[in-house]
Design a protein around this motif. Structure first.
Motif, mmCIF file in Angstrom:
data_model
loop_
_atom_site.group_PDB
_atom_site.id
_atom_site.type_symbol
_atom_site.label_atom_id
_atom_site.label_comp_id
_atom_site.label_asym_id
_atom_site.label_seq_id
_atom_site.Cartn_x
_atom_site.Cartn_y
_atom_site.Cartn_z
ATOM 1 N N TYR A 1 -29.248 29.225 82.440
ATOM 2 C CA TYR A 1 -28.822 27.953 81.867
ATOM 3 C C TYR A 1 -27.394 27.523 82.201
ATOM 4 C CZ TYR A 1 -32.900 28.818 78.862
ATOM 5 O OH TYR A 1 -34.148 29.079 78.394
ATOM 6 N N TYR A 2 -26.456 28.442 82.178
ATOM 7 C CA TYR A 2 -25.045 28.055 82.252
ATOM 8 C C TYR A 2 -24.452 28.205 83.639
ATOM 9 C CZ TYR A 2 -25.315 28.120 77.202
ATOM 10 O OH TYR A 2 -25.685 27.881 75.905
ATOM 11 N N GLU A 3 -23.662 27.205 84.007
ATOM 12 C CA GLU A 3 -22.816 27.294 85.196
ATOM 13 C C GLU A 3 -21.571 28.104 84.841
ATOM 14 O OE1 GLU A 3 -22.131 26.877 89.034
ATOM 15 O OE2 GLU A 3 -23.848 25.898 88.108
ATOM 16 N N GLU A 4 -21.084 27.883 83.619
ATOM 17 C CA GLU A 4 -19.931 28.618 83.095
ATOM 18 C C GLU A 4 -19.895 28.465 81.579
ATOM 19 O OE1 GLU A 4 -16.001 26.943 83.875
ATOM 20 O OE2 GLU A 4 -16.944 25.043 84.376
ATOM 21 N N TYR A 5 -19.200 29.405 80.928
ATOM 22 C CA TYR A 5 -18.964 29.276 79.491
ATOM 23 C C TYR A 5 -17.761 30.110 79.093
ATOM 24 C CZ TYR A 5 -21.132 33.842 78.527
ATOM 25 O OH TYR A 5 -21.425 35.175 78.482
ATOM 26 N N SER A 6 -17.219 29.782 77.918
ATOM 27 C CA SER A 6 -16.168 30.595 77.306
ATOM 28 C C SER A 6 -16.391 30.582 75.803
ATOM 29 C CB SER A 6 -14.763 30.078 77.653
ATOM 30 O OG SER A 6 -14.532 28.833 77.040
ATOM 31 N N ILE A 7 -15.955 31.663 75.178
ATOM 32 C CA ILE A 7 -16.117 31.804 73.729
ATOM 33 C C ILE A 7 -14.772 32.192 73.138
ATOM 34 C CG2 ILE A 7 -17.272 33.081 71.877
ATOM 35 C CD1 ILE A 7 -19.513 33.692 73.937
ATOM 36 N N SER A 8 -14.378 31.491 72.089
ATOM 37 C CA SER A 8 -13.172 31.832 71.324
ATOM 38 C C SER A 8 -13.584 31.992 69.874
ATOM 39 C CB SER A 8 -12.124 30.720 71.426
ATOM 40 O OG SER A 8 -11.760 30.502 72.772
#
Length: 110
Positions: free
Chosen positions: A89-96
């Motif tokens: 699904y994701y090209e990119e992600y970040s989690i904070s």
């Protein structure tokens, strides 16, 4: 009137930023399943998602405390969805993730 979440010290807030792949088939259905599952978790308070004009998606999720947040993070169905996100699904992600240290709220008319 819209239900309002009143922030409280000790709540845990996750900011999930992502961009979908052009071929992210099945994402919407999987996301709907995760929305329903998260909403049923003990300690879940709310989540809201937004999409920017450039396609970046932001989801803000709030749990009552760290234990509730961590239970969601390690839930078996959520772990499967996380793997699907990386694989399909994701090209990119970040989690904070952060704990609320100070909180206040104001609403006109209160």
């Amino acid at each position: 009137m819209t239900q309002r979440l009143v922030p409280e010290v000790g709540q845990v807030v996750t900011v999930f930023r992502s961009r979908l792949r052009p071929d992210a088939d099945g994402y919407a259905d999987h996301a709907d399943q995760m929305d329903a599952l998260a909403s049923a978790m003990p300690g879940y308070l709310e989540h809201k998602s937004f999409t920017a004009e450039d396609g970046e998606r932001v989801t803000v999720v709030t749990f009552a405390d760290r234990a509730a947040h961590d239970a969601w993070g390690s839930h078996p169905e959520h772990r499967v969805a996380q793997r699907a996100g990386v694989e399909a699904y994701y090209e990119e992600y970040s989690i904070s993730v952060g704990s609320v240290e100070r909180a206040s709220a104001w609403v006109r008319g209160d």
